[in-house]
Motif scaffolding. Structure first.
Motif, PDB file in Angstrom:
ATOM      1  N   TRP A  90       8.556 -28.962  39.263  1.00  0.00           N
ATOM      2  CA  TRP A  90       8.024 -28.024  40.252  1.00  0.00           C
ATOM      3  C   TRP A  90       7.536 -26.803  39.490  1.00  0.00           C
ATOM      4  N   LEU A  91       6.237 -26.586  39.533  1.00  0.00           N
ATOM      5  CA  LEU A  91       5.643 -25.482  38.782  1.00  0.00           C
ATOM      6  C   LEU A  91       5.729 -24.187  39.585  1.00  0.00           C
ATOM      7  N   ALA A  92       5.940 -23.094  38.868  1.00  0.00           N
ATOM      8  CA  ALA A  92       5.908 -21.770  39.497  1.00  0.00           C
ATOM      9  C   ALA A  92       4.459 -21.404  39.792  1.00  0.00           C
ATOM     10  N   ILE A  93       4.160 -21.137  41.063  1.00  0.00           N
ATOM     11  CA  ILE A  93       2.772 -20.899  41.466  1.00  0.00           C
ATOM     12  C   ILE A  93       2.491 -19.431  41.743  1.00  0.00           C
ATOM     13  N   CYS A  94       3.500 -18.584  41.655  1.00  0.00           N
ATOM     14  CA  CYS A  94       3.284 -17.188  42.041  1.00  0.00           C
ATOM     15  C   CYS A  94       2.432 -16.426  41.028  1.00  0.00           C
ATOM     16  N   GLN A  95       2.326 -16.917  39.809  1.00  0.00           N
ATOM     17  CA  GLN A  95       1.437 -16.251  38.862  1.00  0.00           C
ATOM     18  C   GLN A  95      -0.020 -16.445  39.246  1.00  0.00           C
ATOM     19  N   GLN A  96      -0.339 -17.564  39.892  1.00  0.00           N
ATOM     20  CA  GLN A  96      -1.698 -17.804  40.344  1.00  0.00           C
ATOM     21  C   GLN A  96      -1.920 -17.304  41.781  1.00  0.00           C
ATOM     22  N   PHE A  97      -0.974 -17.591  42.664  1.00  0.00           N
ATOM     23  CA  PHE A  97      -1.087 -17.204  44.075  1.00  0.00           C
ATOM     24  C   PHE A  97      -0.206 -15.979  44.328  1.00  0.00           C
ATOM     25  N   GLY A  98      -0.614 -14.870  43.768  1.00  0.00           N
ATOM     26  CA  GLY A  98       0.200 -13.656  43.879  1.00  0.00           C
ATOM     27  C   GLY A  98       0.274 -13.119  45.294  1.00  0.00           C
ATOM     28  N   ASP A  99      -0.859 -13.069  46.005  1.00  0.00           N
ATOM     29  CA  ASP A  99      -0.858 -12.547  47.376  1.00  0.00           C
ATOM     30  C   ASP A  99      -0.050 -13.443  48.309  1.00  0.00           C
ATOM     31  N   PHE A 100      -0.186 -14.728  48.131  1.00  0.00           N
ATOM     32  CA  PHE A 100       0.563 -15.669  48.964  1.00  0.00           C
ATOM     33  C   PHE A 100       2.058 -15.480  48.786  1.00  0.00           C
ATOM     34  N   CYS A 101       2.505 -15.405  47.545  1.00  0.00           N
ATOM     35  CA  CYS A 101       3.935 -15.232  47.284  1.00  0.00           C
ATOM     36  C   CYS A 101       4.447 -13.886  47.777  1.00  0.00           C
ATOM     37  N   GLN A 102       3.610 -12.871  47.706  1.00  0.00           N
ATOM     38  CA  GLN A 102       4.035 -11.558  48.176  1.00  0.00           C
ATOM     39  C   GLN A 102       4.271 -11.570  49.686  1.00  0.00           C
ATOM     40  N   LYS A 103       3.414 -12.250  50.430  1.00  0.00           N
ATOM     41  CA  LYS A 103       3.569 -12.291  51.880  1.00  0.00           C
ATOM     42  C   LYS A 103       4.783 -13.118  52.297  1.00  0.00           C
ATOM     43  N   VAL A 104       4.938 -14.289  51.671  1.00  0.00           N
ATOM     44  CA  VAL A 104       6.071 -15.125  52.067  1.00  0.00           C
ATOM     45  C   VAL A 104       7.393 -14.483  51.655  1.00  0.00           C
ATOM     46  N   SER A 105       7.417 -13.776  50.533  1.00  0.00           N
ATOM     47  CA  SER A 105       8.635 -13.066  50.133  1.00  0.00           C
ATOM     48  C   SER A 105       8.959 -11.953  51.119  1.00  0.00           C
ATOM     49  N   GLY A 106       7.949 -11.222  51.556  1.00  0.00           N
ATOM     50  CA  GLY A 106       8.181 -10.177  52.550  1.00  0.00           C
ATOM     51  C   GLY A 106       8.666 -10.744  53.872  1.00  0.00           C
ATOM     52  N   ALA A 107       8.154 -11.918  54.243  1.00  0.00           N
ATOM     53  CA  ALA A 107       8.610 -12.556  55.479  1.00  0.00           C
ATOM     54  C   ALA A 107      10.082 -12.928  55.385  1.00  0.00           C
TER      55      ALA A 107
END
Length: 203
Positions: A161-178
């Motif tokens: 399972w690859l870490a995708i937050c380095q590429q999808f920074g905005d996506f990870c920021q929103k889901v983390s805030g949720a």
């Protein structure tokens, strides 16, 4: 000493005052306070916490529901996209947070009833039962989403399972805030359950 003087000296002062048309002085006692008046304060605090929990649940659902990011590439036929509806866990999270927010909205009239009638047991028991159910649902949705967010940030080499937050920074920021907003709602629900239990406690 004369007999008239002896009779007058033996009459108490209170009886003398009554004979002169004056009421005797009686000690003034304050009216006893109604027991359990603190329940109204708890009910007001309960209403405020419900508003805050509803705002947290709505924020969590909105943040997760709008999490969508597409990476730009040279051609429009070859793109990488990350969205919440790609994962059933995130879909469950959005539905659960929507249900919780709707429940909190419907529970506000019952909370108002407990403010008007602090000694009413029925509405308080009903809120306690449904608050416990909503707490369980919120905890399950938040914990499941938190596991996916952790993998998105850190990945897992054993399962490739690859870490995708380095590429999808905005996506990870929103889901983390949720996820953070959902755990705030969990804490507020814990306070609601404790307050209901305190209000139901017999004095």
């Amino acid at each position: 000493m004369k007999s008239g003087d002896l009779t007058t000296s033996n009459v108490p002062q209170e009886l003398s005052a009554v004979s002169k048309g004056k009421a005797p002085l009686l000690p003034v006692t304050a009216a006893p306070a109604r027991p359990g008046g603190w329940r109204k304060g708890i009910a007001i605090f309960d209403f405020i916490i419900r508003l805050c929990a509803m705002a947290a649940a709505l924020a969590a659902a909105a943040a997760m529901g709008t999490s969508d990011q597409t990476l730009p590439f040279f051609t429009q036929f070859f793109q990488f996209q990350a969205s919440y509806d790609d994962l059933p866990t995130f879909q469950f999270f959005v539905i659960a947070m929507g249900i919780v927010a709707g429940y909190l909205l419907l529970s506000l009239p019952f909370s108002i009833v407990t403010i008007v009638r602090p000694f009413a047991v029925g509405p308080r028991v009903l809120l306690l039962i449904f608050d416990t159910v909503a707490l369980t649902l919120t905890t399950a949705a938040g914990a499941a989403a938190a596991a996916i967010v952790y993998l998105a940030h850190n990945g897992n080499q054993n399962t490739n399972w690859l870490a995708i937050c380095q590429q999808f920074g905005d996506f990870c920021q929103k889901v983390s805030g949720a996820v953070v907003a959902s755990f705030i709602a969990v804490v507020l629900f814990v306070f609601l359950v404790v307050l209901s239990a305190m209000a139901l406690r017999r004095t």
